[in-house]
Design an enzyme around this catalytic site. Sequence first.
Site, PDB file in Angstrom:
ATOM      1  N   ASP A   1      62.519  32.919  12.743  1.00  0.00           N
ATOM      2  CA  ASP A   1      62.145  33.791  11.639  1.00  0.00           C
ATOM      3  C   ASP A   1      63.315  34.732  11.374  1.00  0.00           C
ATOM      4  OD1 ASP A   1      60.683  34.980   9.629  1.00  0.00           O
ATOM      5  OD2 ASP A   1      58.890  35.254  10.841  1.00  0.00           O
TER       6      ASP A   1
ATOM      7  N   GLU B   1      53.887  42.039   5.707  1.00  0.00           N
ATOM      8  CA  GLU B   1      54.334  42.177   7.089  1.00  0.00           C
ATOM      9  C   GLU B   1      54.073  43.588   7.627  1.00  0.00           C
ATOM     10  OE1 GLU B   1      57.846  40.060   8.282  1.00  0.00           O
ATOM     11  OE2 GLU B   1      57.856  38.863   6.453  1.00  0.00           O
TER      12      GLU B   1
END
Length: 850
Positions: free
Chosen positions: A330, A530
């Site tokens: 990621d 997020e």
Amino acid sequence: MFKKTCGLTTVILASSLILACSKESSDSNVPSTAQKNEQAVEVWPRPSVPHLDTPELNARVDEIFLQMSLEEKIGQIIQAEIQSITPEQAKKYHIGSILNGGGSMPYRITNAKQEDWLRMADAFYEASMDASDGKIAIPIIWGTDAVHGHGNLTGATVFPHNIGLGAANNPELIRQIGQATAREVRATGIEWVFAPTVAVAQNDRWGRTYESYSEKPEIVNAYAGVMVEGMQGKPGADDFLDEKHVLSTVKHFIGDGGTVDGDDQGNAAISEAELSSIHGAGYFSGLEAGAQSVMASFNSWNGKKVHGSEYLLTDVLKGKLGFDGFIVGDWNGHGQIPGCTNASCPDALAAGLDMYMVPNDWEALYHSLLQQYETGAYGIGRLNDAVKRILRVKVMLGLFEAPKPSERFYGHAKDFIGNDGHRAIARQAVRESLVLLKNEDNILPLSPKLNILVAGDGADDIGKQSGGWTINWQGLTKGNENFPGATSIFSAIEKKAKAAGGRATLSVEGHYTSKPDVAVVVFGENPYAEGIGDVNSVEFQPGNKTSLALLKKLEADGVPVVSVFLSGRPLWVNPEMNASKAFVAAWLPGSEGDGIADVLLTAADGSVDHDFKGRLSFSWPKLPTQNKLNPHHENYDPLFAYGYGLDYASGEEGPGKLEEDVPGVASALDGDIDFFVGKPLEPWRIFIRSSSERRFLSGSFAELNDGDVKIQTLDKDLQEDAVLFSFINSPQASLTIEEGQALNLSHIASADGVLSFDIQNVKAQGAQLELVMNCGFACERKVNISQYLASIADKGWQNLQVKLACFAQEGDSFDNMSLPFSLRAAGSGELAVANVRFLLSSESAADCPQ
């Protein structure tokens, strides 16, 4: 499938039966080497992963691999962001992949069109396939976060976020969404999608809760495989991974939904049994469906970062679960491993990572990996395995023989992006995702012949109803022009009412001249993504209940209220529910507001076309403190249990008066204010200005027309949590945060509080800089910080705290700050800014800058 038996979760797969305790364990230790194999056999099933290798495939991979140099191999395991690399650089360094981050548009074109995406895709593909330098041609692959449709693309179909799809509980619909998403992504030349997210969110404070289908693993397990098949096709079929499909990515392996306190990128302090039985559910079905890419997770498991965990990436995922595709990192996740940086991290490769997602520091990482090979920091066998895994997928995708992206099946088609068929799928998904929580006196469904007032800040805001990962990484509001072909909730209600002879009127503030028969009020969370969406409690609008004030105003006027609540998680809304006759959890429905009108309103003749089908896939809290509220955990006492949902057919009305005076309710806002921490306080937005022009930061980059004033996001502590402000020969260039309701900073000022922010003088020697505040009409206050700016040159990030008293003139009250923060510059330079806060007290505030 999963079934609950005697406190155990039974995980049944085609090839295995595992019993594992799902209660949290106090054992917080990662298994020792001696324990690994025994424990893995006990808690990890062996999915029936399809065997896709053939002698021809393996021979083709070997043929390519044997021609590769060390430099070409290292290039293949690197993925760079499109704003930080050119096609020429991709060719020079043999880069294996590119990605576009959320809001990152080709050539930095705002609202880039299909042809812009294709032009960039062609450029990178052609560069990677140019073998004129004698090197082997290996096609580059482009990945994107199409987590609820191709959300970065203007005009694309935006599907409900996963939390809404979980409430629909319709696996076949998920397959169709996967297929439609694949078509729209392929139409822009992109071959790879970073989806599905298969997190099983356990704490609703987490800012990614809406990316989770459910708090329980059953739905996640049922959905992951069909979404993978929708995107990729079925393994063994002729169309598997062909030009009509994309490579999917099951993410984020593993435990992202189980961190302590719902802390994004935090620590999952849970037993291995729970890690498998709860958080492994989507991987089991996703791998069985033929997923060829898995993304490693930011989080730690019992203190060890997953990006650096050989046990999880290699022993479990590639070993026990039999995954034979490749693992991608990621966004700079490897840089979070202790001892690593974004530019240097052999440990991630050694642990089992196959491709580094390194958006900006890709060139430095390339050189460090070259040097680290010479020092033995990783083995050639591990590098070779990573490269072969990547090559194998590229061969399976047919990229070596494919024409350039614009000449592929969907590349030259103009009728797939946001077409009627895809929007019909999304509209159905919206209808089926809605959960009716309350329907007092059976006020719903409404007749479209009524005089309907549509109010609330979400009523006519497609960005708000779509949530994060839409056009921008964090999403946006007030931008319906960015959604051609989409329908707001108000527009949908208005259209249906008008067709039946009724009337729908829009007033965000709830004003009217003729008293309406009913008010539909659309409100809820503003978009986030997020960790920016992490919250301290699950109370809606703690301490500043503006939406409740609107509901009570209408209630006091005798106007019955139907609330449509937009949110990325269940929230404590007892006061708002008490002020409503009906209350609908609409989640984040996406671009098709028609789906809401389909269910709320009858047909013109009074018949019901569509009843409520949605049922809660997340338990609804009774208290603001119930952030961890799951049936398989102790002290489970929700307001609405998992699976709850009313419908018209039953005639049930739901709860009566709910208790509002409960523990954990926040008081009025009287503390510190985070004005720009990760993103601006809603609904404020970041702008750049000159004396004659202004432009807001709608994605990761913006510039004024002459190109002399620019702004772009950058990473300081977290992804895109800072901005870089650039100005060239400017008499007056400003970075401002504007367009919110004036802030009341009087409590900060009276406490001798400060304006605090992080600043870095990147390249601004000689520039003049002022801090500016506006306190209403013709009321400007400023502090010159030019000397301070010069003093921090080449010193990296610094924190500056300025007392509000430094801005004050006699009579100032700070209760109406229309522009609380602005940097006004003259000259040339670059400076970075992050973490703008107003603090009640500070131990480090100096005298007023001179």
